[in-house]
Write an enzyme that holds these catalytic residues in place. Structure first.
Site, PDB file in Angstrom:
ATOM      1  N   SER A 120       0.801  -1.225   0.000  1.00 38.05           N
ATOM      2  CA  SER A 120       0.000   0.000   0.000  1.00 38.05           C
ATOM      3  C   SER A 120       0.835   1.276   0.000  1.00 38.05           C
ATOM      4  O   SER A 120       0.378   2.316  -0.469  1.00 38.05           O
ATOM      5  CB  SER A 120      -0.916   0.010   1.223  1.00 38.05           C
ATOM      6  N   GLY A 158      -2.217  -4.022   0.889  1.00 34.12           N
ATOM      7  CA  GLY A 158      -2.410  -5.231   1.683  1.00 34.12           C
ATOM      8  C   GLY A 158      -1.513  -6.384   1.278  1.00 34.12           C
ATOM      9  O   GLY A 158      -1.582  -7.462   1.873  1.00 34.12           O
ATOM     10  N   ASN A 207       3.394  -5.507   5.715  1.00 31.87           N
ATOM     11  CA  ASN A 207       2.162  -6.181   6.147  1.00 31.87           C
ATOM     12  C   ASN A 207       2.464  -7.483   6.880  1.00 31.87           C
ATOM     13  O   ASN A 207       1.746  -7.851   7.815  1.00 31.87           O
ATOM     14  CB  ASN A 207       1.258  -6.446   4.944  1.00 31.87           C
ATOM     15  N   ASP A 243      -4.695   7.055   9.961  1.00 31.51           N
ATOM     16  CA  ASP A 243      -4.336   5.776  10.567  1.00 31.51           C
ATOM     17  C   ASP A 243      -2.912   5.760  11.104  1.00 31.51           C
ATOM     18  O   ASP A 243      -2.507   4.836  11.804  1.00 31.51           O
ATOM     19  CB  ASP A 243      -4.527   4.622   9.567  1.00 31.51           C
ATOM     20  N   HIS A 259      -0.142   5.151   6.770  1.00 32.24           N
ATOM     21  CA  HIS A 259      -0.015   5.431   5.341  1.00 32.24           C
ATOM     22  C   HIS A 259       0.221   6.919   5.063  1.00 32.24           C
ATOM     23  O   HIS A 259      -0.401   7.769   5.696  1.00 32.24           O
ATOM     24  CB  HIS A 259      -1.276   4.977   4.598  1.00 32.24           C
TER      25      HIS A 259
END
Length: 215
Positions: free
Chosen positions: A33, A70, A99, A180, A183
């Site tokens: 991502s 992801g 991830n 979040d 990112h």
């Protein structure tokens, strides 16, 4: 005179067709991502910015964003043959593992997956750049340190270029991060593109050199 013009025109057309193909270098970004542009269109991601920029400054370079939000090292390993077949890259920038780390996957498994990705690329004489990846410290000091140390070890073992983690310069600025806290936001993409451009161009230069030596 007419025959000469026909022959001359034919040669020019052949040069126009052949030269871009022979000069072309394909660079694939194989990431998650952070490179796919999570929460935004791929076109405004840092890779998309470089793709548009290089249309003018590096017209012989095809920049392909094969990143998926992801994505794990296992997922990338599964789809790697298809990526290679479709894009026929001379260089691949691997930005993977975040991830896996966030999900607490075994370091041995992550290392093995990355090794297999690197091996598959090197077997095809593809230049590989490996991004350093770090995970938040709340996963425990020992795990985060071992995770971070894995990348320079892999780079040294496989004799490939280790690329600094671009998020180190982004994550410290809340204005460049999404809510979040993981990112980068759309505002950060230009900054990341500027950080990554000279590093990716080093991979392109290496690919050009090896391609020239092989021909």
């Amino acid at each position: 005179m007419k025959n000469f013009l026909v022959k001359f025109s034919t040669i020019i057309l052949l040069l126009l067709v052949i030269r871009p193909v022979s000069a072309n270098v394909s660079l694939v970004v194989l990431g998650d991502s952070l490179s796919a542009g999570y929460g935004m269109s791929k076109s405004v991601s840092w890779v998309g910015i470089l793709e548009r920029r290089w249309q003018d400054t590096q017209p012989d370079v095809e920049l392909v964003n094969a990143s998926i939000s992801g994505e794990t090292t296992q997922g990338a390993l599964r789809r790697l043959p298809g990526v290679i077949e479709r894009h026929q890259p001379q260089a691949v920038f691997v930005e993977l593992g975040g991830n896996d780390g966030l999900r607490g996957f075994s370091l041995a498994t992550v290392r093995d997956n990355l090794n297999q990705i690197i091996d598959q690329l090197q077997q095809r004489d593809i230049v590989v750049g490996l991004s350093q990846i770090q995970i938040p410290p709340n996963y425990g000091k020992r795990f985060t340190e071992m995770f971070a140390a894995m990348y320079p070890e892999l780079a040294e073992e496989n004799n490939i270029r280790l690329v600094p983690f671009f998020m180190e310069q982004i994550a410290v600025d809340a204005d460049l991060m999404q809510n979040d806290g993981i990112h980068p936001n759309e505002q950060a993409q230009e900054t990341i593109a500027n950080i990554m451009e000279p590093l990716l161009l080093e991979l392109v230069a290496q690919a050009r050199k090896e391609k020239s030596e092989a021909s």
